[in-house]
Design a protein around this motif. Structure first.
Motif, mmCIF file in Angstrom:
data_model
loop_
_atom_site.group_PDB
_atom_site.id
_atom_site.type_symbol
_atom_site.label_atom_id
_atom_site.label_comp_id
_atom_site.label_asym_id
_atom_site.label_seq_id
_atom_site.Cartn_x
_atom_site.Cartn_y
_atom_site.Cartn_z
ATOM 1 N N ALA A 199 0.839 -1.198 0.000
ATOM 2 C CA ALA A 199 0.000 0.000 0.000
ATOM 3 C C ALA A 199 0.869 1.241 0.000
ATOM 4 N N VAL A 200 0.370 2.307 -0.586
ATOM 5 C CA VAL A 200 1.091 3.578 -0.598
ATOM 6 C C VAL A 200 1.291 4.084 0.836
ATOM 7 N N SER A 201 0.368 3.738 1.700
ATOM 8 C CA SER A 201 0.451 4.189 3.097
ATOM 9 C C SER A 201 1.675 3.632 3.820
ATOM 10 N N ASN A 202 2.343 2.617 3.246
ATOM 11 C CA ASN A 202 3.573 2.086 3.846
ATOM 12 C C ASN A 202 4.665 3.159 3.923
ATOM 13 N N PHE A 209 7.266 9.395 7.804
ATOM 14 C CA PHE A 209 8.153 9.457 6.637
ATOM 15 C C PHE A 209 9.613 9.570 7.077
ATOM 16 N N PHE A 210 9.852 10.205 8.219
ATOM 17 C CA PHE A 210 11.209 10.310 8.801
ATOM 18 C C PHE A 210 11.239 9.504 10.098
ATOM 19 N N LYS A 275 7.241 -2.868 3.400
ATOM 20 C CA LYS A 275 7.440 -1.821 4.399
ATOM 21 C C LYS A 275 8.923 -1.714 4.769
ATOM 22 N N TRP A 276 9.355 -0.507 5.070
ATOM 23 C CA TRP A 276 10.774 -0.231 5.241
ATOM 24 C C TRP A 276 11.398 -1.008 6.393
ATOM 25 N N THR A 277 10.630 -1.417 7.373
ATOM 26 C CA THR A 277 11.172 -2.131 8.532
ATOM 27 C C THR A 277 11.696 -3.518 8.178
#
Length: 481
Positions: A199-202, A209-210, A275-277
């Motif tokens: 999802a874009v919300s990721n 975002f930071f 997701k970045w995590t």
């Protein structure tokens, strides 16, 4: 005669045409365009982005975008200089013309160092990638085979170099576009194992975002700039392009969309799908994305692409170091033997000596611990920042000469004149401060200080043996018109 020596003998001198260097103008528009594209896509994107995502999260996208704007300023500055006087080994030539002989000497040797150490790293990386399929082959054997094959290809002709680089770049471009298309498909239609969580919300759902603060995001800029190393390679091809007046502006003007697509676009899609995590240092974001989506043989595909990226970089390194050594020899700042061209109009001896140094890197990387690779990358970044700074400062000096009527205007002026160059200079100095602040990256500044001392000693010896070389000053420009 150089175009610095603007004469009254006709329009040719006023236009600032390049002197005849003896090279074969064998690089066509198709090859120059793809060399420019490939220069913007390297191992820094395919591998190093994973560690930077872990440090900065989704804000890494913004860091690549900001750095991309700076790179565009650098390339437009270089483009204006190239169309004023297109010469192979351009960085050293412009430093010599606008800043003096010592800066030409220092820039030429530093750019040579950049590609030699990059070649050392890329050869070792390529050998490691081969072990993925053939673990029984010793690492040094693969590295040696790649070294010899690329060396022979560079000796045969500039056309063969351009063709190899064209197909290497085509593979990288196809892989990234494929990743973007597949990722957009996952986001739009929800297929694959990643469909439920994509999802874009990721981009903001996991601590914003930071996620680790703006400071942590800014610290990734040094790694981001490493990813953009080699984008200036198109400048080295100027003396061997069939039609530099047309091919070089086109290659430089398409840089923004290349950065937007291959860096900002690809990372945005990847961080929406995964997701970045879930990213970690040492893991390619492309590998992680393919694994999450569940594409069969995804890891093998990415391994092949990264292999071509490493070989592409090494191929470019051999090309660049040979031309830069010849430029130095032509100026009396390296042994005159490096000035000779082979029957195929390639600087064979200069390439051969550079390859020998790259070969030492294969041995060193076999003996020393894994930390050596990181150190080599760090040194390459430091050398790259110096090269970019010299391009920018030379451009500022050139614009002053044009405004004063001492030099002809380029047919490809940078928008805003020298403003973009000043912005880029401040940015690069800021990145240098970040490198000094980071205790791990700081080693590059120590190495560059040692390199500067060594070159200073070399300059002193050169001055004692051949004072004429070191006493040359900026050319006396006659007023145009």
């Amino acid at each position: 005669m150089t175009s610095a020596q603007v004469s009254k003998n006709g329009d040719e001198a006023v236009r600032g045409d390049a002197p005849e260097e003896g090279y074969e103008r064998g690089l066509g528009s198709r090859q120059v365009q793809m060399i420019a594209i490939g220069g913007a896509i390297g191992v820094g994107l395919f591998l190093n982005a994973g560690a930077n995502i872990a440090k900065a999260g989704p804000s890494l996208i913004l860091m690549y975008a900001i750095a991309g704007v700076i790179i565009f300023f650098i390339m437009r500055a270089l483009g204006e200089l190239l169309l004023y006087r297109p010469v192979s080994g351009s960085f050293a030539e412009y430093s010599r013309e606008f800043l003096g002989p010592f800066f030409g000497y220092f820039t030429g040797w530093t750019y040579w160092l950049l590609w030699v150490v990059t070649g050392m790293a890329e050869l070792t990386a390529a050998a490691i990638y081969i072990n993925y399929w053939f673990p029984e082959i010793p690492q040094w054997v693969s590295a040696l085979v790649f070294l010899v094959v690329l060396f022979v290809a560079n000796l045969i002709s500039v056309k063969l170099f351009g063709e190899i680089e064209f197909w290497f770049s085509m593979i990288k471009v196809t892989a990234i576009i494929g990743m973007i298309v597949i990722g957009l498909g996952v986001l739009t239609f929800g297929f694959s194992a990643a469909g439920d969580t994509a999802a874009v919300s990721n981009l903001w759902a996991y601590d914003g975002f930071f996620p680790k603060g703006i400071g942590s995001s800014l610290m990734t800029l040094q790694g981001v700039m490493f990813a953009y190393l080699a984008v200036e390679l198109v400048g080295v091809t100027a003396g061997e392009s069939e039609n530099p007046e047309k091919t070089l502006p086109k290659a430089i003007n398409t840089l923004p969309w290349r950065i937007a697509l291959f860096y900002v676009g690809a990372l945005t899609v990847i961080l929406c799908v995964v997701k970045w995590t879930e990213f970690a240092p040492g893991v390619s974001p492309f590998v992680a994305a393919f694994a999450k989506i569940g594409i069969p043989a995804g890891a093998a595909i990415v391994n092949f692409v990264v292999l071509t990226a490493a070989l592409s970089s090494c191929n470019s390194g051999m090309y660049s170091t040979g031309r830069m050594l010849r430029t130095l020899a032509d100026s009396g700042e390296a042994p005159k033997a490096f000035n000779k061209l082979s029957v195929t109009k390639t600087p064979a001896l200069a390439i051969g000596v550079s390859v020998l140094f790259m070969g030492i890197g294969v041995v060193l990387n076999y003996i020393v611990p894994d930390k050596a690779f990181e150190y080599v990358v760090s040194v390459a970044t430091g050398a790259g920042i110096w090269t970019w700074l010299m391009i920018l400062v030379s451009h500022v000096r050139y614009r002053r000469a044009v405004d004063a009527g001492r030099l002809p205007a380029s047919s490809f002026p940078a928008p805003g004149g020298a403003v973009g160059s000043w912005i880029a200079i401040v940015f690069l100095l800021f990145v240098t401060c970040l490198i000094a602040y980071d205790h791990e990256a700081r080693v590059s500044l120590y190495v560059m200080a040692g390199w500067a001392a060594a070159l200073g000693i070399g300059w002193a010896v050169l001055k004692a043996r051949n004072p004429e070389v070191t006493e040359r000053r900026e050319a006396d420009f006659e007023k145009v018109g």
